[in-house]
Scaffold this active site. Structure first.
Site, short mmCIF file in Angstrom:
data_model
loop_
_atom_site.label_atom_id
_atom_site.label_comp_id
_atom_site.label_asym_id
_atom_site.label_seq_id
_atom_site.Cartn_x
_atom_site.Cartn_y
_atom_site.Cartn_z
N SER A 163 0.85 -1.18 0.00
CA SER A 163 0.00 0.00 0.00
C SER A 163 0.88 1.23 0.00
O SER A 163 1.81 1.34 0.81
CB SER A 163 -0.92 0.00 1.23
OG SER A 163 -1.72 1.17 1.24
N HIS A 172 2.13 12.18 -0.62
CA HIS A 172 1.69 13.58 -0.56
C HIS A 172 2.92 14.45 -0.83
O HIS A 172 3.93 14.34 -0.14
CB HIS A 172 1.08 13.90 0.80
CG HIS A 172 -0.15 13.11 1.10
ND1 HIS A 172 -1.35 13.34 0.47
CD2 HIS A 172 -0.37 12.07 1.97
CE1 HIS A 172 -2.25 12.49 0.93
NE2 HIS A 172 -1.69 11.71 1.84
N HIS A 225 -1.92 7.28 -5.09
CA HIS A 225 -2.20 6.11 -4.25
C HIS A 225 -2.05 4.86 -5.11
O HIS A 225 -2.41 4.86 -6.29
CB HIS A 225 -3.62 6.19 -3.69
CG HIS A 225 -4.19 4.85 -3.30
ND1 HIS A 225 -5.05 4.14 -4.12
CD2 HIS A 225 -4.02 4.10 -2.19
CE1 HIS A 225 -5.38 3.02 -3.52
NE2 HIS A 225 -4.77 2.95 -2.36
N THR A 240 -1.81 -3.17 -4.15
CA THR A 240 -2.23 -4.47 -4.70
C THR A 240 -2.15 -5.48 -3.58
O THR A 240 -1.34 -5.34 -2.65
CB THR A 240 -1.35 -4.93 -5.88
OG1 THR A 240 0.02 -4.99 -5.47
CG2 THR A 240 -1.48 -4.00 -7.07
N ARG A 241 -2.98 -6.51 -3.64
CA ARG A 241 -3.06 -7.45 -2.52
C ARG A 241 -3.62 -8.78 -2.98
O ARG A 241 -4.30 -8.88 -4.01
CB ARG A 241 -3.95 -6.88 -1.41
CG ARG A 241 -5.37 -6.61 -1.88
CD ARG A 241 -6.19 -5.80 -0.89
NE ARG A 241 -7.51 -5.47 -1.42
CZ ARG A 241 -7.75 -4.41 -2.19
NH1 ARG A 241 -6.77 -3.59 -2.52
NH2 ARG A 241 -8.96 -4.17 -2.65
#
Length: 296
Positions: free
Chosen positions: A118, A122, A132, A135-136
């Site tokens: 993840s 900023h 952003h 992946t999972r």
């Protein structure tokens, strides 16, 4: 293929760590070579902390690495986290999983395993878009699936930046089939929408969840290419905009836009909710929040 899946889990976990290492190295290189506004600051470096998931009975429940850079020349705050966690889902998570994914048998065997990366960045210069990516892979004895994507969040939009970001996404997805990019783009537009503001969080990207065709190799390859698309999609935008002069009015626009990001992640984001409900390190889960934001 829903039983233990040892080799597949190991390969997925190793890939997320490999992707993390490549991104961390690339971002630190940007800091080293920056020669625009903010170049008088020390080059930013990631602070790396091990994280552990808390289990109810004190048994090993996995963990990961939280890598955060704060106050850099280019990155005001960026986090790149990887984790591999496992154990049993609590009653609330079981109910949510069964309701949302339609998985039977969770109450009888609530074991799970999850691994992923993840990232949220900023940026110091308001002309450089926030971004952003995640992946999972998720496994239970009853089902497995992949998810994730990436999306661009500029406070000052440039059409050429948006086109480049989406173009790289499509170039990496098209080899898996021409339907993937338009479908995942539409999914991102729907998912990264803020209902109470009546607007999107940014300019979109790609997103998928519950992706399981039954062909683990094909689904894993697609997930890898979603990850591989990230650096070529994003780094050219950073290099294009990081040397651009900016004003206090630009900074004000940036801080207000960051408020949208914070609202979305705290109210709607599934990953935030899952991480907190399953006992993962709260600082790692909330890493996505901006260092400063403003509401008007």
């Amino acid at each position: 293929m829903t039983e233990e899946m040892g080799p597949e889990k190991a390969r997925a976990s190793a890939w997320f760590r490999e992707l993390r290492d490549a991104i961390v190295a690339a971002f630190e290189d940007v800091e080293t070579r920056h020669d625009g506004p903010g170049a008088d600051l020390p080059a930013g470096r990631f602070e790396v902390t091990e994280t552990r998931r808390a289990s109810d009975d004190g048994s090993d429940a996995g963990g990961g690495l939280m890598s955060v850079m704060r106050g850099g020349r280019v990155f005001e705050k960026v986090g790149v986290n990887v984790s591999t966690v496992y154990g049993t889902l609590g009653a609330r998570a079981q109910a949510a999983m069964a309701a949302r994914k339609g998985i039977p048998g969770m109450a009888d065997d609530p074991r799970f395993w999850a691994s992923g990366i993840s990232l949220v960045a900023h940026m110091r210069n308001p002309h450089v878009p926030a971004v952003h990516m995640n992946t999972r892979m998720f496994w239970t004895p009853h089902a497995w699936w992949f998810g994730g994507g990436s999306d661009l969040n500029p406070c000052i939009e440039y059409a050429e930046d948006t086109a480049h970001f989406h173009g790289q996404q499509q170039a990496h997805l098209d080899p898996h089939g021409p339907d993937h990019y338009p479908r995942l783009k539409a999914w991102a537009d729907e998912y990264f929408y803020i209902p109470h503001r009546g607007r999107a969080r940014g300019v979109g990207g790609i997103f998928m969840d519950d992706h399981s065709t039954g062909d683990w190799e094909a689904d894993f390859a697609l997930t890898q290419d979603i990850g591989r698309a990230f650096l070529p999609a994003y780094l050219p935008l950073v290099d294009r905009r990081r040397v651009q002069p900016w004003t206090e009015a630009d900074r004000d626009t940036q801080l207000v836009h960051r408020g949208l990001y914070a609202e979305y992640n705290l109210v709607y984001d599934r990953g935030t909710k899952f991480g907190l409900e399953t006992g993962h390190d709260a600082n790692a889960v909330l890493m996505s929040l901006p260092p400063l934001a403003k509401w008007v």
